[in-house]
Design an enzyme around this catalytic site. Structure first.
Site, short mmCIF file in Angstrom:
data_model
loop_
_atom_site.label_atom_id
_atom_site.label_comp_id
_atom_site.label_asym_id
_atom_site.label_seq_id
_atom_site.Cartn_x
_atom_site.Cartn_y
_atom_site.Cartn_z
N TRP A 42 6.37 7.02 -31.38
CA TRP A 42 4.99 6.88 -30.91
C TRP A 42 4.05 7.04 -32.09
O TRP A 42 4.25 7.91 -32.96
CB TRP A 42 4.68 7.93 -29.85
CG TRP A 42 3.32 7.83 -29.27
CD1 TRP A 42 2.74 6.74 -28.69
CD2 TRP A 42 2.34 8.87 -29.21
NE1 TRP A 42 1.47 7.04 -28.26
CE2 TRP A 42 1.20 8.35 -28.57
CE3 TRP A 42 2.33 10.20 -29.63
CZ2 TRP A 42 0.05 9.09 -28.35
CZ3 TRP A 42 1.20 10.94 -29.40
CH2 TRP A 42 0.07 10.39 -28.76
N ASP A 66 13.84 6.82 -30.23
CA ASP A 66 13.05 6.64 -29.01
C ASP A 66 11.85 5.76 -29.30
O ASP A 66 11.09 6.02 -30.23
CB ASP A 66 12.59 8.01 -28.51
CG ASP A 66 11.68 7.90 -27.29
OD1 ASP A 66 12.20 8.05 -26.17
OD2 ASP A 66 10.47 7.66 -27.46
N TYR A 71 4.38 1.15 -27.23
CA TYR A 71 4.18 1.54 -28.63
C TYR A 71 4.01 0.32 -29.53
O TYR A 71 3.55 0.44 -30.66
CB TYR A 71 5.35 2.36 -29.17
CG TYR A 71 5.67 3.63 -28.44
CD1 TYR A 71 4.83 4.19 -27.48
CD2 TYR A 71 6.86 4.29 -28.71
CE1 TYR A 71 5.16 5.36 -26.82
CE2 TYR A 71 7.20 5.47 -28.06
CZ TYR A 71 6.36 5.99 -27.12
OH TYR A 71 6.70 7.15 -26.48
N LYS A 96 11.24 2.29 -22.96
CA LYS A 96 10.61 2.65 -21.68
C LYS A 96 9.83 1.49 -21.07
O LYS A 96 9.27 0.66 -21.77
CB LYS A 96 9.67 3.83 -21.89
CG LYS A 96 10.34 5.05 -22.47
CD LYS A 96 9.32 6.11 -22.84
CE LYS A 96 9.87 7.07 -23.85
NZ LYS A 96 9.83 6.55 -25.21
N HIS A 131 8.26 4.98 -18.20
CA HIS A 131 7.46 5.76 -19.14
C HIS A 131 6.55 6.76 -18.43
O HIS A 131 6.47 7.91 -18.81
CB HIS A 131 6.62 4.81 -19.99
CG HIS A 131 6.11 5.44 -21.25
ND1 HIS A 131 6.12 4.78 -22.44
CD2 HIS A 131 5.60 6.66 -21.52
CE1 HIS A 131 5.64 5.56 -23.39
NE2 HIS A 131 5.30 6.71 -22.85
#
Length: 140
Positions: A42, A66, A71, A96, A131
């Site tokens: 992120w 991840d 993002y 996600k 998410h």
């Protein structure tokens, strides 16, 4: 079961390799080992920034990466994994589903995972999460 302390050390039907799960991984109920520590991407910008972060994390021994469609860095994450020299099967990759796709319904969710897989340049992810669940706001 009562929390993580009661997680089995071996999943039902899992092979002998799952019998002793190291402290750095959690055993999921389907027998898959998930590294407890991972790199979150992120706020890592698409391109060089996210590619360097993922590459360095993998060089340091991280095996869980991840990301998320929101993002907007899945292309760079996938590129860095492919170019790292670490076999894809050795990297636990999470992405996600974003709210907008949930709201559009089931077919949009299926398209969203296909789009993420295409951007990541892989045929699978190890974990696909909602998410941010949006209860009661779906089309279907």
């Amino acid at each position: 079961m009562d929390g993580a302390k009661d997680l089995p050390t071996k999943a039902p039907g899992a092979g002998a390799e799952a019998a002793n799960i190291p402290d750095n991984a959690a055993l999921l109920h389907n027998g898959v080992r998930m590294p407890r520590l991972g790199l979150g991407t992120w706020r890592s910008a698409e391109g060089d920034e996210v590619e360097r972060a993922v590459r360095w994390a993998l060089e340091l021994g991280y095996r869980h990466i991840d990301t998320a469609s929101v993002y907007r860095n899945e292309v760079g994450v996938g590129k860095a994994i492919r170019e790292s020299g670490v076999p894809r099967d050795d990297v636990f990759l999470t992405t996600k589903l974003w709210n907008d796709d949930q709201r559009k319904g089931y077919d949009a969710c299926l398209r969203a995972i296909d789009d993420s897989l295409r951007r990541l340049g892989t045929s699978y992810v190890d974990l696909y999460l909602v998410h941010w669940p949006v209860a009661g706001k779906t089309k279907d």
